[in-house]
Design a protein around this motif. Sequence first.
Motif, PDB file in Angstrom:
ATOM      1  N   THR A   1      -3.069   3.012  -2.782  1.00  0.00           N
ATOM      2  CA  THR A   1      -2.615   3.871  -1.705  1.00  0.00           C
ATOM      3  C   THR A   1      -2.823   3.241  -0.332  1.00  0.00           C
ATOM      4  OG1 THR A   1      -4.755   4.982  -1.447  1.00  0.00           O
ATOM      5  CG2 THR A   1      -3.185   5.948  -3.019  1.00  0.00           C
TER       6      THR A   1
ATOM      7  N   SER B   1      -7.019   4.399  -5.115  1.00  0.00           N
ATOM      8  CA  SER B   1      -7.145   4.473  -3.663  1.00  0.00           C
ATOM      9  C   SER B   1      -7.371   3.084  -3.093  1.00  0.00           C
ATOM     10  CB  SER B   1      -8.320   5.367  -3.286  1.00  0.00           C
ATOM     11  OG  SER B   1      -9.560   4.685  -3.500  1.00  0.00           O
ATOM     12  N   ASP B   2      -7.079   2.939  -1.811  1.00  0.00           N
ATOM     13  CA  ASP B   2      -7.611   1.793  -1.092  1.00  0.00           C
ATOM     14  C   ASP B   2      -9.117   2.030  -0.960  1.00  0.00           C
ATOM     15  OD1 ASP B   2      -7.785  -0.593   0.309  1.00  0.00           O
ATOM     16  OD2 ASP B   2      -6.229  -0.074   1.769  1.00  0.00           O
TER      17      ASP B   2
ATOM     18  N   ALA C   1      -9.821  12.649  -2.930  1.00  0.00           N
ATOM     19  CA  ALA C   1      -8.826  11.675  -3.383  1.00  0.00           C
ATOM     20  C   ALA C   1      -8.417  11.942  -4.826  1.00  0.00           C
ATOM     21  CB  ALA C   1      -9.371  10.258  -3.233  1.00  0.00           C
TER      22      ALA C   1
ATOM     23  N   THR D   1      -4.061   8.897   0.993  1.00  0.00           N
ATOM     24  CA  THR D   1      -5.040   8.821  -0.091  1.00  0.00           C
ATOM     25  C   THR D   1      -5.622  10.184  -0.438  1.00  0.00           C
ATOM     26  OG1 THR D   1      -5.612   6.572   0.595  1.00  0.00           O
ATOM     27  CG2 THR D   1      -7.223   7.726  -0.787  1.00  0.00           C
ATOM     28  N   LEU D   2      -5.673  11.072   0.528  1.00  0.00           N
ATOM     29  CA  LEU D   2      -6.294  12.390   0.350  1.00  0.00           C
ATOM     30  C   LEU D   2      -5.262  13.512   0.321  1.00  0.00           C
ATOM     31  CD1 LEU D   2      -9.241  12.009   2.911  1.00  0.00           C
ATOM     32  CD2 LEU D   2      -9.182  11.297   0.513  1.00  0.00           C
TER      33      LEU D   2
ATOM     34  N   MET E   1     -12.546   3.213  -0.323  1.00  0.00           N
ATOM     35  CA  MET E   1     -13.009   4.480   0.242  1.00  0.00           C
ATOM     36  C   MET E   1     -14.029   4.283   1.362  1.00  0.00           C
ATOM     37  SD  MET E   1     -11.222   6.711  -1.390  1.00  0.00           S
ATOM     38  CE  MET E   1     -12.028   8.241  -0.901  1.00  0.00           C
TER      39      MET E   1
ATOM     40  N   VAL F   1     -10.798   5.961  -7.710  1.00  0.00           N
ATOM     41  CA  VAL F   1     -11.212   5.638  -6.347  1.00  0.00           C
ATOM     42  C   VAL F   1     -11.849   4.245  -6.354  1.00  0.00           C
ATOM     43  CG1 VAL F   1     -11.419   7.964  -5.443  1.00  0.00           C
ATOM     44  CG2 VAL F   1     -13.341   6.981  -6.676  1.00  0.00           C
TER      45      VAL F   1
ATOM     46  N   CYS G   1      -5.037  10.777  -6.914  1.00  0.00           N
ATOM     47  CA  CYS G   1      -5.418   9.404  -7.250  1.00  0.00           C
ATOM     48  C   CYS G   1      -6.045   9.402  -8.644  1.00  0.00           C
ATOM     49  CB  CYS G   1      -6.419   8.859  -6.246  1.00  0.00           C
ATOM     50  SG  CYS G   1      -5.732   8.511  -4.607  1.00  0.00           S
TER      51      CYS G   1
ATOM     52  N   HIS H   1       0.890  -1.164   0.000  1.00  0.00           N
ATOM     53  CA  HIS H   1       0.000   0.000   0.000  1.00  0.00           C
ATOM     54  C   HIS H   1       0.929   1.214   0.000  1.00  0.00           C
ATOM     55  CE1 HIS H   1      -2.170  -3.321   1.998  1.00  0.00           C
ATOM     56  NE2 HIS H   1      -3.269  -2.821   1.453  1.00  0.00           N
TER      57      HIS H   1
ATOM     58  N   SER I   1     -14.257  11.215  -2.152  1.00  0.00           N
ATOM     59  CA  SER I   1     -13.836  10.815  -3.498  1.00  0.00           C
ATOM     60  C   SER I   1     -13.289  11.996  -4.286  1.00  0.00           C
ATOM     61  CB  SER I   1     -15.014  10.184  -4.239  1.00  0.00           C
ATOM     62  OG  SER I   1     -15.461   9.019  -3.573  1.00  0.00           O
TER      63      SER I   1
ATOM     64  N   HIS J   1      -4.220   4.149   3.432  1.00  0.00           N
ATOM     65  CA  HIS J   1      -4.996   5.089   4.252  1.00  0.00           C
ATOM     66  C   HIS J   1      -4.229   5.303   5.567  1.00  0.00           C
ATOM     67  CE1 HIS J   1      -8.239   4.914   1.474  1.00  0.00           C
ATOM     68  NE2 HIS J   1      -8.945   3.942   2.009  1.00  0.00           N
TER      69      HIS J   1
END
Length: 340
Positions: free
Chosen positions: A217, A254-255, A273, A232-233, A257, A281, A278, A173, A270, A219
């Motif tokens: 990603t 992303s991992d 991200a 992620t954000l 959400m 998502v 990203c 990740h 979303s 989190h």
Amino acid sequence: MTGSKAFIAAPAGLTLSGEERRFFEGERPWGFILFARNIESPGQLADLVASLKDVGSRETTPIFIDQEGGRIARLRPPLAPAYPTPAAIGALFAADPKAGERAAWLQGRLLAADVMAYGINADCVPCLDVPVAGAHSVIGDRAYGTNPDTVATLGRAVADGAMAGGVLPVMKHVPGHGRGNADSHLALPRVDTSRAELAKSDFAPFRALRTLPAAMTAHILYTDIDPVHPATLSPIVIDSVIRMEIGFDGLLMSDDMSMKALSGDLYDLSVAALMAGCDLVLHCNGDMDEMRRIASAAQPLSGDAERRAKACEAVIAQGAETAALETLRSEYADLMSRVG
């Protein structure tokens, strides 16, 4: 993939409902991901995958699964063989590096054969996280070892094996989950380690494998890099660390959400991200109301994100190299029998 939107969705059950089919046809997620709740029998699973590719309107529609070996395996016997943990491959590598690297390639190749038997063409492997003492056990034996070079070597072999089997690998990740102090399914992990130290260990396997086509990603809140936003954000983590320092120019998803590490409205999350960098998502729980929020935030793929998505579909389009699978299985079993 014309018009595909920047999200990956998951069906709720064993077949597509009429509502799901209409939703997926209208919103056009780039790909789909499957879980144990979607799996009952060989025929049922193959039919579900075919339905998803039909909705995606192309044979290279990515159909993802988490099939790592060890405890992370959505396909289980009798639908697919059980495999030793990634940590067991690491143990073999420690005793015999050549044998360990070969076993890693074989595991990637055989996992690919197992999922491709049902038409699944993308596997969320390898896990390149480097666990440290005192970290949460969510990674644990999913890691190939605690040495970044070992993780990179074995992760590369698994990824190469997967691609030889016609399956898109997704390293995870990024930029590293090994120090997480919580399970991000349930809470937001926080890592206070300095960026300089992270660069020497956690980032290293991803930097070594930066040419792989796709990554997922973490989190995780890296307080020395961005004390406000989890990776992620975080535009800082994605641009400064993942894209620049690590040098990854592949598809970044992303991992999930819907994991509890993130809090807030899924539309807002979303958008954040995607704005952070990203390309896609990921949403995994199959909840239709949540998927509608995700879909309303996602726009059609364009620019670099579209280029990266096309490169991933090109990996899928190559298909599997010819192989005598039973011979490979026998070789793999012999190698792994050396691990107690």
